[in-house]
Design a protein around this motif. Structure first.
Motif, PDB file in Angstrom:
ATOM      1  N   CYS A  15      22.372 -25.879  33.092  1.00  0.00           N
ATOM      2  CA  CYS A  15      21.751 -24.981  32.040  1.00  0.00           C
ATOM      3  C   CYS A  15      21.656 -23.578  32.829  1.00  0.00           C
ATOM      4  N   PRO A  16      21.890 -22.383  31.852  1.00  0.00           N
ATOM      5  CA  PRO A  16      21.664 -21.074  32.454  1.00  0.00           C
ATOM      6  C   PRO A  16      20.146 -21.206  32.831  1.00  0.00           C
ATOM      7  N   GLY A  17      20.024 -20.519  34.184  1.00  0.00           N
ATOM      8  CA  GLY A  17      18.677 -20.271  34.599  1.00  0.00           C
ATOM      9  C   GLY A  17      18.192 -21.312  35.296  1.00  0.00           C
ATOM     10  N   LYS A  18      18.742 -22.538  35.505  1.00  0.00           N
ATOM     11  CA  LYS A  18      18.128 -23.524  36.026  1.00  0.00           C
ATOM     12  C   LYS A  18      19.088 -24.155  37.086  1.00  0.00           C
ATOM     13  N   LYS A  19      18.596 -24.854  38.027  1.00  0.00           N
ATOM     14  CA  LYS A  19      19.012 -25.545  39.194  1.00  0.00           C
ATOM     15  C   LYS A  19      19.239 -26.972  38.956  1.00  0.00           C
TER      16      LYS A  19
ATOM     17  N   LEU B 276      32.238 -30.941  33.127  1.00  0.00           N
ATOM     18  CA  LEU B 276      30.933 -29.938  33.185  1.00  0.00           C
ATOM     19  C   LEU B 276      30.324 -30.130  31.589  1.00  0.00           C
ATOM     20  N   MET B 277      28.873 -30.290  31.749  1.00  0.00           N
ATOM     21  CA  MET B 277      28.152 -30.594  30.652  1.00  0.00           C
ATOM     22  C   MET B 277      27.401 -29.155  30.591  1.00  0.00           C
ATOM     23  N   ILE B 278      27.352 -28.345  29.656  1.00  0.00           N
ATOM     24  CA  ILE B 278      26.609 -27.401  29.555  1.00  0.00           C
ATOM     25  C   ILE B 278      25.473 -27.613  28.120  1.00  0.00           C
ATOM     26  N   THR B 279      24.146 -27.482  28.805  1.00  0.00           N
ATOM     27  CA  THR B 279      23.030 -27.973  27.863  1.00  0.00           C
ATOM     28  C   THR B 279      21.920 -26.997  27.990  1.00  0.00           C
ATOM     29  N   GLY B 280      20.896 -27.186  27.436  1.00  0.00           N
ATOM     30  CA  GLY B 280      19.540 -26.344  27.476  1.00  0.00           C
ATOM     31  C   GLY B 280      18.597 -27.131  27.014  1.00  0.00           C
ATOM     32  N   ASP B 281      17.303 -26.377  26.838  1.00  0.00           N
ATOM     33  CA  ASP B 281      16.170 -26.918  26.468  1.00  0.00           C
ATOM     34  C   ASP B 281      16.164 -27.150  24.993  1.00  0.00           C
ATOM     35  N   PHE B 282      15.804 -28.239  24.409  1.00  0.00           N
ATOM     36  CA  PHE B 282      15.863 -28.940  23.293  1.00  0.00           C
ATOM     37  C   PHE B 282      16.987 -29.323  22.750  1.00  0.00           C
ATOM     38  N   THR B 283      18.123 -29.628  23.719  1.00  0.00           N
ATOM     39  CA  THR B 283      19.392 -30.359  23.366  1.00  0.00           C
ATOM     40  C   THR B 283      19.175 -31.643  22.582  1.00  0.00           C
TER      41      THR B 283
ATOM     42  N   THR C   2      14.801 -29.723  35.090  1.00  0.00           N
ATOM     43  CA  THR C   2      14.976 -30.454  33.610  1.00  0.00           C
ATOM     44  C   THR C   2      15.137 -29.633  32.544  1.00  0.00           C
ATOM     45  N   VAL C   3      15.625 -30.124  31.458  1.00  0.00           N
ATOM     46  CA  VAL C   3      15.749 -29.401  30.238  1.00  0.00           C
ATOM     47  C   VAL C   3      15.010 -30.569  29.339  1.00  0.00           C
TER      48      VAL C   3
ATOM     49  N   GLY D  93      11.773 -35.476  22.946  1.00  0.00           N
ATOM     50  CA  GLY D  93      12.557 -36.598  23.777  1.00  0.00           C
ATOM     51  C   GLY D  93      12.125 -36.630  25.029  1.00  0.00           C
ATOM     52  N   HIS D  94      12.702 -36.651  25.916  1.00  0.00           N
ATOM     53  CA  HIS D  94      12.684 -36.920  27.175  1.00  0.00           C
ATOM     54  C   HIS D  94      12.858 -35.858  28.099  1.00  0.00           C
ATOM     55  N   ASN D  95      12.518 -35.684  29.259  1.00  0.00           N
ATOM     56  CA  ASN D  95      13.112 -34.561  30.344  1.00  0.00           C
ATOM     57  C   ASN D  95      14.313 -35.128  31.041  1.00  0.00           C
ATOM     58  N   PHE D  96      15.450 -34.278  30.759  1.00  0.00           N
ATOM     59  CA  PHE D  96      16.577 -34.671  31.195  1.00  0.00           C
ATOM     60  C   PHE D  96      17.010 -33.735  32.540  1.00  0.00           C
ATOM     61  N   ALA D  97      17.229 -34.428  33.475  1.00  0.00           N
ATOM     62  CA  ALA D  97      17.322 -33.958  34.935  1.00  0.00           C
ATOM     63  C   ALA D  97      18.915 -33.431  35.024  1.00  0.00           C
ATOM     64  N   LEU D  98      19.004 -31.938  35.367  1.00  0.00           N
ATOM     65  CA  LEU D  98      20.310 -31.444  35.685  1.00  0.00           C
ATOM     66  C   LEU D  98      20.525 -31.842  37.169  1.00  0.00           C
ATOM     67  N   ASN D  99      21.938 -31.984  37.371  1.00  0.00           N
ATOM     68  CA  ASN D  99      22.282 -32.355  38.637  1.00  0.00           C
ATOM     69  C   ASN D  99      23.113 -31.273  39.506  1.00  0.00           C
ATOM     70  N   ALA D 100      23.200 -30.142  38.896  1.00  0.00           N
ATOM     71  CA  ALA D 100      24.013 -29.096  39.333  1.00  0.00           C
ATOM     72  C   ALA D 100      23.491 -27.580  38.786  1.00  0.00           C
TER      73      ALA D 100
END
Length: 185
Positions: A35-39, A5-12, A43-44, A62-69
């Motif tokens: 990321c909390p509040g995202k599906k 599990l990777m827990i991340t968020g905006d401006f990681t 992206t973050v 940076g980039h827009n990183f796509a969450l996968n869960a």
């Protein structure tokens, strides 16, 4: 192979998110980035931190990183390990009680945890550093020690392992940090 599990968020931090995500996948591990509040599919935004001779790091888009869960759908008990990237995300993620509960699970279950740079802010807020050695970006040293941990002041290219916890100061430590984390997997 491990389910991570990777827990991340905006401006990681860009490298501290994308590099371990891709490296762990390349080694055959399954990594769910949430990321909390995202599906899944959301992206973050990432930020690129660099060391250019100023009194602190510089920050660039940076980039827009796509969450996968989906954060709300993950059960920490179903994962073998946790990755906490740095950047600015840990600063506000540490106010989310669900995030802190997920982080605590990995320590209570003695599962491998890798945190880098400002990721230590999340560990300190979760109350899991007491009696542990933890490296982080030097500006986070006070948070490590105030939460009962011992700050490891190591070169920016190094990492430290204390039991199931692997930490490092910043992305230049990726080779050492990921090598030590994968040894625990």
């Amino acid at each position: 192979m491990a389910k991570i599990l990777m827990i991340t968020g905006d401006f990681t931090e860009d490298y501290e998110t994308m590099v371990p995500f891709q490296a762990l996948l390349a080694c055959g591990h399954e990594v769910d980035a949430v990321c909390p509040g995202k599906k899944a599919g959301d992206t973050v935004k990432t930020a690129i931190h660099d060391f250019e001779g100023d009194q602190t790091y510089s920050e660039k888009p940076g980039h827009n990183f796509a969450l996968n869960a989906d954060f709300d759908a993950v059960d920490a008990a179903g994962y073998d390990a946790l990755v906490v990237p740095g950047g600015r995300a840990p600063e506000y993620l540490r106010m989310n009680q669900e995030v802190l509960a997920k982080v605590r699970h990995f320590f209570e279950a003695k599962k491998p945890v890798a945190a880098i740079c400002h990721g230590a802010q999340l560990l300190a807020a979760a109350g899991v550093l007491e009696g542990r050695t933890c490296s982080a970006y030097p500006a986070c040293a006070h948070e490590v020690t105030a939460s009962g941990g011992s700050f490891a002041d190591i070169p920016v290219t190094e990492a430290v392992t204390d039991g199931n916890l692997v930490t490092a100061p910043a992305w230049p430590a990726h080779p050492a940090w990921l090598r030590q984390f994968m040894a625990l997997l």
